[in-house]
Scaffold this motif. Structure first.
Motif, short mmCIF file in Angstrom:
data_model
loop_
_atom_site.label_atom_id
_atom_site.label_comp_id
_atom_site.label_asym_id
_atom_site.label_seq_id
_atom_site.Cartn_x
_atom_site.Cartn_y
_atom_site.Cartn_z
N GLN A 18 0.81 -1.22 0.00
CA GLN A 18 0.00 0.00 0.00
C GLN A 18 0.85 1.28 0.00
OE1 GLN A 18 -1.00 -2.72 1.77
NE2 GLN A 18 -3.01 -3.12 0.86
N ASP A 19 2.03 1.25 0.62
CA ASP A 19 2.88 2.44 0.59
C ASP A 19 3.36 2.73 -0.83
OD1 ASP A 19 2.61 2.97 3.25
OD2 ASP A 19 4.47 2.00 3.86
N ALA A 20 3.60 1.69 -1.60
CA ALA A 20 4.02 1.87 -3.00
C ALA A 20 2.81 1.96 -3.93
CB ALA A 20 4.91 0.70 -3.44
N ARG A 21 1.60 1.75 -3.40
CA ARG A 21 0.35 1.76 -4.18
C ARG A 21 0.46 0.81 -5.38
NH1 ARG A 21 1.35 7.51 -3.60
NH2 ARG A 21 0.38 8.24 -1.68
N THR A 22 0.97 -0.38 -5.12
CA THR A 22 1.28 -1.31 -6.20
C THR A 22 0.91 -2.73 -5.82
OG1 THR A 22 3.13 0.09 -6.91
CG2 THR A 22 3.13 -2.19 -7.68
N LEU A 23 0.39 -3.47 -6.79
CA LEU A 23 0.23 -4.91 -6.69
C LEU A 23 1.43 -5.53 -7.39
CD1 LEU A 23 -1.51 -7.43 -6.02
CD2 LEU A 23 -2.58 -7.14 -8.27
N PHE A 24 2.21 -6.33 -6.64
CA PHE A 24 3.44 -6.92 -7.17
C PHE A 24 3.28 -8.42 -7.39
CE2 PHE A 24 5.44 -3.20 -5.06
CZ PHE A 24 6.28 -2.78 -6.08
N ILE A 25 4.06 -8.95 -8.34
CA ILE A 25 4.23 -10.38 -8.51
C ILE A 25 5.72 -10.66 -8.45
CG2 ILE A 25 4.24 -10.25 -11.05
CD1 ILE A 25 2.84 -13.02 -11.01
N ALA A 26 6.07 -11.68 -7.66
CA ALA A 26 7.48 -12.01 -7.45
C ALA A 26 7.73 -13.47 -7.80
CB ALA A 26 7.90 -11.74 -6.01
N GLU A 27 8.81 -13.73 -8.52
CA GLU A 27 9.23 -15.10 -8.78
C GLU A 27 9.83 -15.68 -7.50
OE1 GLU A 27 8.67 -16.81 -11.42
OE2 GLU A 27 7.89 -15.18 -12.68
N ILE A 28 9.42 -16.88 -7.13
CA ILE A 28 9.96 -17.53 -5.94
C ILE A 28 11.28 -18.20 -6.30
CG2 ILE A 28 9.55 -19.27 -4.16
CD1 ILE A 28 6.56 -18.81 -4.54
N PRO A 29 12.38 -17.78 -5.70
CA PRO A 29 13.69 -18.34 -6.08
C PRO A 29 13.83 -19.79 -5.66
CG PRO A 29 13.91 -16.87 -4.19
CD PRO A 29 12.49 -16.75 -4.65
N ALA A 30 14.80 -20.46 -6.24
CA ALA A 30 15.04 -21.87 -5.94
C ALA A 30 15.35 -22.07 -4.46
CB ALA A 30 16.18 -22.40 -6.81
N ASN A 31 16.07 -21.12 -3.86
CA ASN A 31 16.36 -21.17 -2.43
C ASN A 31 15.79 -19.92 -1.78
OD1 ASN A 31 17.33 -21.37 0.14
ND2 ASN A 31 19.43 -21.86 -0.45
N PRO A 32 14.54 -19.94 -1.34
CA PRO A 32 13.90 -18.73 -0.81
C PRO A 32 14.53 -18.20 0.46
CG PRO A 32 12.30 -20.49 -1.23
CD PRO A 32 13.65 -21.10 -1.34
N LYS A 33 15.33 -19.02 1.16
CA LYS A 33 15.91 -18.58 2.43
C LYS A 33 17.11 -17.66 2.24
CE LYS A 33 14.32 -22.54 5.13
NZ LYS A 33 14.69 -23.66 6.03
N LYS A 34 17.62 -17.56 1.02
CA LYS A 34 18.70 -16.61 0.79
C LYS A 34 18.18 -15.20 0.95
CE LYS A 34 21.64 -19.40 -2.24
NZ LYS A 34 22.30 -19.49 -3.58
N THR A 35 19.06 -14.27 1.30
CA THR A 35 18.62 -12.94 1.70
C THR A 35 18.51 -11.94 0.56
OG1 THR A 35 20.92 -12.37 2.21
CG2 THR A 35 19.56 -13.22 4.01
N GLN A 36 18.89 -12.30 -0.66
CA GLN A 36 18.81 -11.33 -1.74
C GLN A 36 17.35 -11.06 -2.10
OE1 GLN A 36 19.58 -14.47 -2.29
NE2 GLN A 36 18.70 -15.22 -4.21
N ASP A 37 17.12 -9.86 -2.67
CA ASP A 37 15.76 -9.51 -3.08
C ASP A 37 15.26 -10.48 -4.15
OD1 ASP A 37 15.78 -7.40 -1.40
OD2 ASP A 37 15.97 -5.85 -2.94
#
Length: 260
Positions: A18-37
């Motif tokens: 809501q702060d960005a006023r945006t609906l986002f879609i994100a690809e789930i990485p192979a290792n989601p526990k890594k800290t990169q965006d």
């Protein structure tokens, strides 16, 4: 919300910011526990310059609600093209290929809401339910009236609304499930009961597949925030798990279905 929304046979994560006023879609990485965006792209962007007068009027919503704020997410294949669509903020979003989505209007006056979708009326497109998650308003069913182009799954029509419950207070629980096992989807609705003076109702609306519902009041004075339905006892029927948002916390309420 997760699902395969771009037809690549892999799940994505969809979320409002809501702060960005945006609906986002994100690809789930192979290792989601890594800290990169995570790689993410906007599905839809709205602005706070102005808004259509919301259903119930501005005074029906909390003071912290942002101008033209959007919320609510659910998923269904609205146009029958075999790809699951994103639904929320009074719209549904169709994947057009190459990472692009197209917004389709359902109700521009009901953007700050919870949403659910399913085949509540047999035939045609799935119906969309919208309810005020924070504020006072009505539970409404939207049925699509229009025509489809079979060649490319595009349509032209109107979402016609019907009021199922006239007044809902903070109805943050909304779901569709065949509760009684008759083959027709039913509606699960519950209110948060933010303080002792607010109503708090947990309801099951039993559908007949034609858009008619028998209203069953499970309890009329218990707060329920993000309630869930599942078979708690393993006896083949559905039970209800409820917990409040801030009323009479901490507590958990279990409603056991004694049908079987």
């Amino acid at each position: 919300m997760t699902g395969d929304f771009d037809n690549d046979d892999l799940p994505e994560l969809v979320f409002w910011n809501q702060d960005a006023r945006t609906l986002f879609i994100a690809e789930i990485p192979a290792n989601p526990k890594k800290t990169q965006d995570w790689k993410r792209e906007p599905v839809y962007v709205y602005n706070a310059d102005s808004e259509m007068e919301p259903r119930g009027g501005v005074g029906a919503y909390p003071a912290w609600r942002g101008r033209n704020e959007h919320e609510g997410l659910t998923k269904a294949d609205i146009d029958g093209d075999g790809i699951v669509d994103i639904i929320g903020g009074g719209r549904w979003f169709k994947y057009m290929g190459n990472g692009m989505f197209r917004a389709n209007l359902v109700d521009a006056s009901y953007t700050f809401t919870r949403a659910a979708a399913g085949q509540l009326i047999e035939g045609g497109r799935p119906e969309i339910l919208v309810s005020p998650g924070d504020g006072v308003g009505s539970l409404r069913l939207y049925e699509w009236h229009g025509e489809m182009n079979d060649k490319n799954n595009t349509g032209s029509g109107t979402w016609v609304s019907k009021t199922l419950i006239e007044t809902i207070y903070d109805g943050h629980t909304l779901d569709i499930i065949d509760f009684n096992g008759d083959g027709h989807p039913d509606i699960f609705s519950a209110e948060m009961k933010l303080n002792p003076d607010n109503p708090g109702a947990i309801r099951i609306l039993l559908g007949d597949g034609k858009g008619n519902f028998i209203h069953h009041l499970v309890n009329g004075d218990i707060g329920c925030h993000e309630g869930k339905i599942f078979d708690l006892e393993g006896d083949g029927d559905y039970d209800i798990l409820a917990k409040p948002y801030n009323w009479d916390t901490p507590r958990i309420d279990l409603f056991i279905n004694e049908t079987k």
